[in-house]
Design a protein around this motif. Structure first.
Motif, PDB file in Angstrom:
ATOM      1  N   LEU A  31       0.846  -1.199   0.000  1.00  0.00           N
ATOM      2  CA  LEU A  31       0.000   0.000   0.000  1.00  0.00           C
ATOM      3  C   LEU A  31       0.877   1.243   0.000  1.00  0.00           C
ATOM      4  N   PRO A  32       0.937   2.083  -1.029  1.00  0.00           N
ATOM      5  CA  PRO A  32       0.363   1.799  -2.331  1.00  0.00           C
ATOM      6  C   PRO A  32       1.346   1.072  -3.243  1.00  0.00           C
ATOM      7  N   ALA A  45      -2.345  -1.915  -3.803  1.00  0.00           N
ATOM      8  CA  ALA A  45      -3.664  -1.300  -3.632  1.00  0.00           C
ATOM      9  C   ALA A  45      -3.483   0.188  -3.362  1.00  0.00           C
ATOM     10  N   PRO A  46      -4.318   1.019  -3.981  1.00  0.00           N
ATOM     11  CA  PRO A  46      -4.108   2.477  -3.911  1.00  0.00           C
ATOM     12  C   PRO A  46      -4.570   3.096  -2.602  1.00  0.00           C
ATOM     13  N   ILE A  47      -3.903   2.734  -1.514  1.00  0.00           N
ATOM     14  CA  ILE A  47      -4.169   3.364  -0.215  1.00  0.00           C
ATOM     15  C   ILE A  47      -2.882   4.062   0.191  1.00  0.00           C
ATOM     16  N   GLN A  48      -2.985   5.332   0.560  1.00  0.00           N
ATOM     17  CA  GLN A  48      -1.790   6.120   0.894  1.00  0.00           C
ATOM     18  C   GLN A  48      -1.308   5.808   2.312  1.00  0.00           C
ATOM     19  N   PRO A  49       0.018   5.932   2.556  1.00  0.00           N
ATOM     20  CA  PRO A  49       0.570   5.618   3.882  1.00  0.00           C
ATOM     21  C   PRO A  49      -0.076   6.386   5.036  1.00  0.00           C
ATOM     22  N   THR A  50      -0.599   7.583   4.764  1.00  0.00           N
ATOM     23  CA  THR A  50      -1.190   8.361   5.858  1.00  0.00           C
ATOM     24  C   THR A  50      -2.633   7.946   6.164  1.00  0.00           C
ATOM     25  N   PRO A  71       7.407   3.780   6.209  1.00  0.00           N
ATOM     26  CA  PRO A  71       7.696   5.226   6.211  1.00  0.00           C
ATOM     27  C   PRO A  71       7.429   5.927   7.551  1.00  0.00           C
ATOM     28  N   ASP A  72       7.997   7.125   7.705  1.00  0.00           N
ATOM     29  CA  ASP A  72       7.857   7.862   8.970  1.00  0.00           C
ATOM     30  C   ASP A  72       6.441   8.380   9.240  1.00  0.00           C
ATOM     31  N   ASP A  73       5.766   8.892   8.211  1.00  0.00           N
ATOM     32  CA  ASP A  73       4.454   9.517   8.449  1.00  0.00           C
ATOM     33  C   ASP A  73       3.430   8.578   9.096  1.00  0.00           C
ATOM     34  N   ALA A  79       0.030   4.209  12.876  1.00  0.00           N
ATOM     35  CA  ALA A  79      -0.411   3.079  12.043  1.00  0.00           C
ATOM     36  C   ALA A  79      -0.233   1.744  12.767  1.00  0.00           C
ATOM     37  N   VAL A  80       0.852   1.615  13.526  1.00  0.00           N
ATOM     38  CA  VAL A  80       1.095   0.341  14.214  1.00  0.00           C
ATOM     39  C   VAL A  80       0.071   0.144  15.333  1.00  0.00           C
TER      40      VAL A  80
END
Ligand code: AMP
Ligand code: GLY
Length: 427
Positions: A31-32, A45-50, A71-73, A79-80
């Motif tokens: 993702l993505p 799949a088109p889901i952004q990290p944020t 990623p950091d964001d 997210a975790v």
């Protein structure tokens, strides 16, 4: 096992290739991701990290067994926490632990409290007070945004004008928004820089091979700062004695400090170090794998990656092997002309094939036509792709990377010509 990987750059491509080596991996959802990652066991799949709620929902829907957040964001956004709360085991620090990167003020206070060597510093939330300090402090001086700023929130200022200008950009123009509402002003250190990525489960620390990033856009460390234009590993300035000292004075104390603060760090903890004449000091922490350091370091890893990531999550790193080769790696990034400023997108691009001691990772690439896979790939980002070459000596790795970097072909491609030269001189 079905895995989920969050991110889309060269670092994530390196993680993906390493994870796919484990035969127990059935499928990896990215993702993505980027178009060059697609393959029989990979689904993008088109889901952004944020979009952290969507990420967790997607993981639940696809019954993912384990998630890796790179990623950091998303780490800074929690997210975790979100994945774990949804019942998905996840690799990476919690939001509270990710503050070690997402707030430089938090990181500096932590180092001060636990006597971890770092540059002397002051923290300001008031612009006038910060400016008054900059008018009288010793020069050169380093001005940093407290929060995340795409790696662009740091100015090493040789003059007061430069320092005050950087402060104005952060606190008045608010170039990085809320990230600059607090600033850290610190002493300028000198010495070779070393990146050390460490696996940790919150107690045990296992350093990977050290590396040296090359952050400036142009040869001779000139031009603007970028996300990183190339890497060599291991870093010849980082001797076994220095490594032992870092373990005792920096790595273990940091991990223990995070535990004492009630936010144990599990994941990859990245130490940006400067080897000063007074010993190694921390320049920055990152709460994640470095990019492009990961692209140089993971190809040198001999133990399989997946069990190590699982052990970091499960607290069993002490019983898990993390073995690295004693060979050398050199990574050279092929970028779009103009990066990190404005650059053209949409140039035709094909991904070269990996060979013996040679691996390619893509970052800024996309499908020319989303509906028609036959139309191939085009460039879509500043750092387009990189090559990592392995060798028995640093020189061999560097020469091989340069013999192959132009196999990453697209219109107006450019790369630095001197990755590894400083290290070769310092050896
Ligand atoms: P950072 O975004 O924290 O990685 O900082 C970017 C770069 O700025 C580092 O890689 C160093 O080259 C430089 N830098 C940051 N802090 C200092 C410091 N205290 N002294 C000298 N250089 C620094
Ligand atoms: N290469 C530096 C970083 O990942 O922050």
């Amino acid at each position: 096992m079905d895995l989920l990987l969050v991110g889309s750059g060269g670092r994530e491509h390196a993680l993906l290739k390493a994870l796919l080596k484990s035969p127990e991996v059935n499928k990896v959802y990215v993702l993505p991701g980027n178009a060059a990652m697609e393959g029989p066991r990979v689904k993008l799949a088109p889901i952004q990290p944020t979009q952290i709620t969507e990420i967790a929902d997607y993981a639940v829907l696809h019954q993912v067994d384990f998630a890796v957040v790179a990623p950091d964001d998303p780490l800074a956004l929690g997210a975790v926490n979100e994945l774990e709360a949804s019942g998905i085991p996840a690799f990476g620090p919690t939001q509270a632990a990710a503050r070690i990167e997402s707030s430089k003020a938090f990181a500096k206070e932590l180092m001060k409290k636990y006597a971890i060597p770092t540059a002397d510093f002051r923290i300001f939330s008031d612009r006038r007070e910060a400016a008054a300090y900059l008018r009288e402090c010793p020069l050169p001086v380093v001005v940093k945004a407290d929060g995340l700023a795409l790696g662009k929130g740091v100015t090493v200022a040789a003059t007061r004008e430069e320092a005050l200008h950087a402060l104005k950009d952060l606190m008045e123009v608010r170039k990085f928004g809320a990230s600059g509402d607090r600033v850290v002003i610190e002493e300028c250190l000198e010495g070779p820089e070393v990146s050390v990525l460490c696996f940790t489960d919150g107690k045990t620390v296992r350093p990977m091979v050290s590396s040296m990033d090359h952050k400036r856009a142009l040869d001779g460390d000139k031009g603007p700062n970028t996300g990183g234009m190339g890497v060599i590993a291991p870093n010849p300035f980082y001797t076994p004695e220095i490594a032992r000292e870092c373990m005792e004075t920096i790595f273990l104390p940091t991990v223990r400090a995070m535990e004492q603060e009630g936010c144990p760090f599990r994941g990859c903890l990245y130490f940006g170090l400067m080897l000063t004449k007074d010993g190694p000091k921390v320049i920055e922490y990152n709460s994640r794998f470095g990019d492009p350091e990961t692209q140089a370091v993971l190809p040198l890893m001999e133990s399989p990656l997946l069990p190590v990531l699982l052990a970091c999550r499960n607290g069993t790193l002490a019983e898990t092997e993390t073995r690295f080769s004693s060979r050398y790696a050199c990574t050279v990034v092929q970028a779009s002309q103009g990066y990190p400023g404005a650059y053209a997108k949409g140039a035709a691009f094909t991904m070269p094939r990996d060979g013996k001691d040679l691996v390619y990772y893509a970052a800024g690439v996309a499908r020319a036509d989303k509906k028609d896979p036959k139309k191939g790939l085009v460039t879509s980002g500043g750092r387009v792709a990189c090559v990592t070459a392995l060798g028995d000596t640093l020189r061999e790795a560097v020469e091989s990377a340069y013999a192959h970097v132009d196999e990453i072909r697209f219109e107006n491609a450019y790369h630095r010509g001197d990755i590894g030269q400083r290290a070769l001189k310092g050896e």
